[in-house]
Design a protein around this motif. Structure first.
Motif, PDB file in Angstrom:
ATOM      1  N   TRP A   1      -6.535   3.760  -0.105  1.00 20.93           N
ATOM      2  CA  TRP A   1      -7.529   4.752  -0.524  1.00 20.93           C
ATOM      3  C   TRP A   1      -7.400   5.990   0.351  1.00 20.93           C
ATOM      4  O   TRP A   1      -7.372   5.897   1.582  1.00 20.93           O
ATOM      5  CB  TRP A   1      -8.935   4.179  -0.424  1.00 20.93           C
TER       6      TRP A   1
ATOM      7  N   ALA B   1      -1.197   2.197  -5.304  1.00 27.86           N
ATOM      8  CA  ALA B   1      -0.835   0.785  -5.324  1.00 27.86           C
ATOM      9  C   ALA B   1       0.570   0.636  -4.759  1.00 27.86           C
ATOM     10  O   ALA B   1       1.484   1.355  -5.167  1.00 27.86           O
ATOM     11  CB  ALA B   1      -0.906   0.239  -6.745  1.00 27.86           C
TER      12      ALA B   1
ATOM     13  N   THR C   1      -1.415  -4.833  -2.071  1.00 27.11           N
ATOM     14  CA  THR C   1      -1.920  -3.783  -1.179  1.00 27.11           C
ATOM     15  C   THR C   1      -2.175  -2.513  -1.962  1.00 27.11           C
ATOM     16  O   THR C   1      -1.320  -2.085  -2.735  1.00 27.11           O
ATOM     17  CB  THR C   1      -0.917  -3.501  -0.046  1.00 27.11           C
ATOM     18  N   MET C   2      -3.348  -1.954  -1.760  1.00 29.53           N
ATOM     19  CA  MET C   2      -3.677  -0.643  -2.311  1.00 29.53           C
ATOM     20  C   MET C   2      -4.215   0.214  -1.171  1.00 29.53           C
ATOM     21  O   MET C   2      -4.748  -0.299  -0.187  1.00 29.53           O
ATOM     22  CB  MET C   2      -4.716  -0.759  -3.423  1.00 29.53           C
TER      23      MET C   2
ATOM     24  N   CYS D   1      -6.473   6.705  -5.056  1.00 28.11           N
ATOM     25  CA  CYS D   1      -5.946   5.405  -4.647  1.00 28.11           C
ATOM     26  C   CYS D   1      -4.458   5.342  -4.964  1.00 28.11           C
ATOM     27  O   CYS D   1      -3.937   6.123  -5.770  1.00 28.11           O
ATOM     28  CB  CYS D   1      -6.670   4.266  -5.347  1.00 28.11           C
TER      29      CYS D   1
ATOM     30  N   ASN E   1     -13.375  -3.421  -1.852  1.00 30.38           N
ATOM     31  CA  ASN E   1     -13.212  -4.794  -2.311  1.00 30.38           C
ATOM     32  C   ASN E   1     -11.951  -4.887  -3.157  1.00 30.38           C
ATOM     33  O   ASN E   1     -11.794  -4.147  -4.119  1.00 30.38           O
ATOM     34  CB  ASN E   1     -14.432  -5.227  -3.135  1.00 30.38           C
ATOM     35  N   HIS E   2     -11.057  -5.768  -2.775  1.00 33.43           N
ATOM     36  CA  HIS E   2      -9.801  -5.947  -3.521  1.00 33.43           C
ATOM     37  C   HIS E   2      -9.832  -7.348  -4.102  1.00 33.43           C
ATOM     38  O   HIS E   2      -9.222  -8.277  -3.589  1.00 33.43           O
ATOM     39  CB  HIS E   2      -8.627  -5.766  -2.548  1.00 33.43           C
TER      40      HIS E   2
ATOM     41  N   ALA F   1     -10.557  -5.146   4.150  1.00 35.32           N
ATOM     42  CA  ALA F   1      -9.807  -3.898   4.230  1.00 35.32           C
ATOM     43  C   ALA F   1      -9.636  -3.472   5.684  1.00 35.32           C
ATOM     44  O   ALA F   1     -10.441  -3.826   6.549  1.00 35.32           O
ATOM     45  CB  ALA F   1     -10.540  -2.819   3.453  1.00 35.32           C
TER      46      ALA F   1
ATOM     47  N   SER G   1      -6.332  -1.586   1.512  1.00 33.18           N
ATOM     48  CA  SER G   1      -7.029  -2.669   0.823  1.00 33.18           C
ATOM     49  C   SER G   1      -6.040  -3.791   0.529  1.00 33.18           C
ATOM     50  O   SER G   1      -5.026  -3.562  -0.120  1.00 33.18           O
ATOM     51  CB  SER G   1      -7.612  -2.119  -0.488  1.00 33.18           C
ATOM     52  N   ASN G   2      -6.311  -4.971   1.024  1.00 37.16           N
ATOM     53  CA  ASN G   2      -5.429  -6.116   0.815  1.00 37.16           C
ATOM     54  C   ASN G   2      -6.151  -7.180  -0.003  1.00 37.16           C
ATOM     55  O   ASN G   2      -7.276  -7.572   0.323  1.00 37.16           O
ATOM     56  CB  ASN G   2      -5.003  -6.717   2.152  1.00 37.16           C
ATOM     57  N   GLU G   3      -5.500  -7.637  -1.045  1.00 35.90           N
ATOM     58  CA  GLU G   3      -6.096  -8.629  -1.923  1.00 35.90           C
ATOM     59  C   GLU G   3      -6.426  -9.895  -1.155  1.00 35.90           C
ATOM     60  O   GLU G   3      -5.596 -10.416  -0.426  1.00 35.90           O
ATOM     61  CB  GLU G   3      -5.139  -8.929  -3.080  1.00 35.90           C
TER      62      GLU G   3
ATOM     63  N   SER H   1      -8.875  -2.739  -7.165  1.00 34.93           N
ATOM     64  CA  SER H   1      -9.549  -2.470  -5.896  1.00 34.93           C
ATOM     65  C   SER H   1     -10.687  -1.506  -6.184  1.00 34.93           C
ATOM     66  O   SER H   1     -10.542  -0.610  -7.012  1.00 34.93           O
ATOM     67  CB  SER H   1      -8.588  -1.853  -4.876  1.00 34.93           C
TER      68      SER H   1
END
Lengths: 115, 114
Positions: free
Chosen positions: B35, B96, B32-33, B94, B70-71, B56, B50-52, B77
């Motif tokens: 923004w 993390a 998870t990141m 951002c 986009n992750h 999002a 943002s989730n891998e 990300s």
């Protein structure tokens, strides 16, 4: 919703002065509370945190106590140095969504310490 | 603490063009990141999570078609500001997520749209 109200700046102090930056919050549930610091040209860094009522976070001479009764998390330092000049952000974490915790920030307080 | 980088640190573009900002977690994998956007003398406002490997999640009021996230991997990300306009000029940050109550922030990207 959640919100953080932070003392407006800028704050200018002489070296070795006592510092207090006020922070109060509104939140549902039991958030974690943080102070982040942003030095010129750098990203936010965690300064200290507290995760439950009456906890005291401390780091680099800074302290803040999680006061549930007054919904406050004031930042204090007994003797500031020129190197403490930075922008300080109070924040809370919504812990209702574990693993995806969102931070809500205050507006930031710019601190300048003069020799 | 852990290191999160952002690239570029500063970008100037013409109105109507698109700009991509990268956020990398250099020494841990982040599923998870987040923004954020920061206006001068104002607080950080969360734009999106943002989730891998999945879409999002955008905060209310943030245009998902304008701010594409986009992750693609556990360490990267990207935020693309599409058809940028002067009102998109801001400081984008951002972070993390590493674990409970633990996020590491990048140094930020200043976007100026002419």
């Amino acid at each position: 919703g959640n919100s953080v109200t932070q003392m407006e700046g800028p704050v200018t102090l002489s070296e070795e002065a006592f510092l207090t930056i006020n922070c109060t919050y509104t939140a549902t549930g039991y958030p974690s509370l943080f102070w982040y610091v942003q030095y010129p040209g750098e990203g936010l860094q965690l300064l200290l945190k507290a995760t439950k009522a009456d906890d005291k976070g401390s780091n680099k001479g800074f302290e803040a106590t999680y006061r549930k009764e007054t919904t406050s998390f004031h930042l204090e330092k007994g003797s500031v140095q020129v190197s403490d000049s930075a922008v300080y952000f109070c924040a809370l974490s919504d812990r209702s969504n574990f693993g995806n915790e969102k931070l809500t920030f205050g507006t930031g307080t710019r601190l300048t310490i003069i020799p | 603490g852990a290191v999160v980088s952002q690239h570029p640190s500063w970008v100037i573009c013409k109105s109507g063009t698109s700009v991509k900002i990268e956020c990398r977690s250099l020494d841990f994998q982040a599923t998870t990141m987040f923004w954020y956007r920061q206006f001068p003398k104002q607080s950080l406002m969360l734009m999106a999570t943002s989730n891998e490997g999945s879409k999002a999640t955008y905060e209310q009021g943030v245009e998902k078609d304008k701010f594409l996230i986009n992750h693609a991997s556990l360490t990267l990300s990207t935020l693309t500001v599409t058809s940028a306009h002067p009102e998109d000029s801001s400081f984008y940050i951002c972070s993390a997520y590493r674990g409970p109550d633990t996020q590491y922030f990048g140094p930020g990207t200043r976007l100026t749209v002419l």
